[in-house]
Design an enzyme around this catalytic site. Structure first.
Site, short mmCIF file in Angstrom:
data_model
loop_
_atom_site.label_atom_id
_atom_site.label_comp_id
_atom_site.label_asym_id
_atom_site.label_seq_id
_atom_site.Cartn_x
_atom_site.Cartn_y
_atom_site.Cartn_z
N CYS A 90 111.96 -14.51 -8.64
CA CYS A 90 112.78 -14.66 -9.77
C CYS A 90 112.13 -15.78 -10.72
O CYS A 90 112.19 -17.05 -10.19
CB CYS A 90 114.21 -15.22 -9.35
SG CYS A 90 115.15 -15.55 -10.90
N ILE A 91 111.33 -15.26 -11.72
CA ILE A 91 110.53 -16.09 -12.54
C ILE A 91 110.33 -15.54 -13.74
O ILE A 91 110.58 -14.34 -14.04
CB ILE A 91 108.93 -16.40 -11.92
CG1 ILE A 91 108.42 -17.49 -12.65
CG2 ILE A 91 108.33 -15.01 -11.99
CD1 ILE A 91 106.98 -18.04 -11.86
#
EC number: 2.3.2.23
Length: 165
Positions: free
Chosen positions: A89-90
């Site tokens: 999750c970036i």
């Protein structure tokens, strides 16, 4: 559209092969499918992930680079920005447009000018400096905020597992 994506992925693979970023190896899993890549990411120096070797898979959509790939670590990871199932999750992997949660500016999100190299370098930076404001792993985020020493211990165990120790 897949033809454009394939050409782009082939060019990016060539660039990564000719000038690989330090601590990162990446490329297609096989010559028949350029849309699934494997990557090995070395833990960043002077962090609790140092000396670790972390395998991941990048899955590219047929409309790449208009849409971002998905990335998932295939080894055990404990990090605020990595879901328990390994998904990363970036911001750079989030589709273009506004963030409905209000955490990211549109400039931080995916755009076709980004590249596999930029993604992988962003993930290395993420390993070094977690963002606990938008945690994908609630337990890791809480531990990072409240008990940094314990977080480092867990991370060191992850590093040892990544090395088969």
């Amino acid at each position: 559209m897949a033809g454009t994506a394939l050409k782009r992925l082939m060019a990016e693979y060539k660039q990564l092969t000719l000038n690989p970023p330090e601590g990162i190896v990446a490329g297609p899993m096989n010559e028949e499918n350029f849309f699934e890549w494997e990557a090995l990411i070395m833990g960043p120096e002077d962090t609790c992930f140092e000396f670790g070797v972390f395998p991941a898979i990048l899955s590219f959509p047929l409309d790449y680079p208009l849409s971002p790939p998905k990335m998932r670590f295939t080894c055990e990871m404990f990090h605020p920005n990595i879901y328990p199932d390994g998904r990363v999750c970036i911001s750079i992997l989030h589709a273009p447009g506004d963030d409905p949660m209000g955490y990211e500016s549109s400039a931080e999100r995916w755009s076709p000018v980004q590249s596999v190299e930029k993604i992988l370098l962003s993930v290395v930076s993420m390993l070094a400096e977690p963002n606990d404001e938008s945690g994908a792993n609630v337990d890791a985020s809480k531990m990072w905020r409240d008990d940094r020493e314990q977080f480092y211990k867990v991370a060191k165990q992850i590093v040892q597992k990544s090395l088969g120790l």
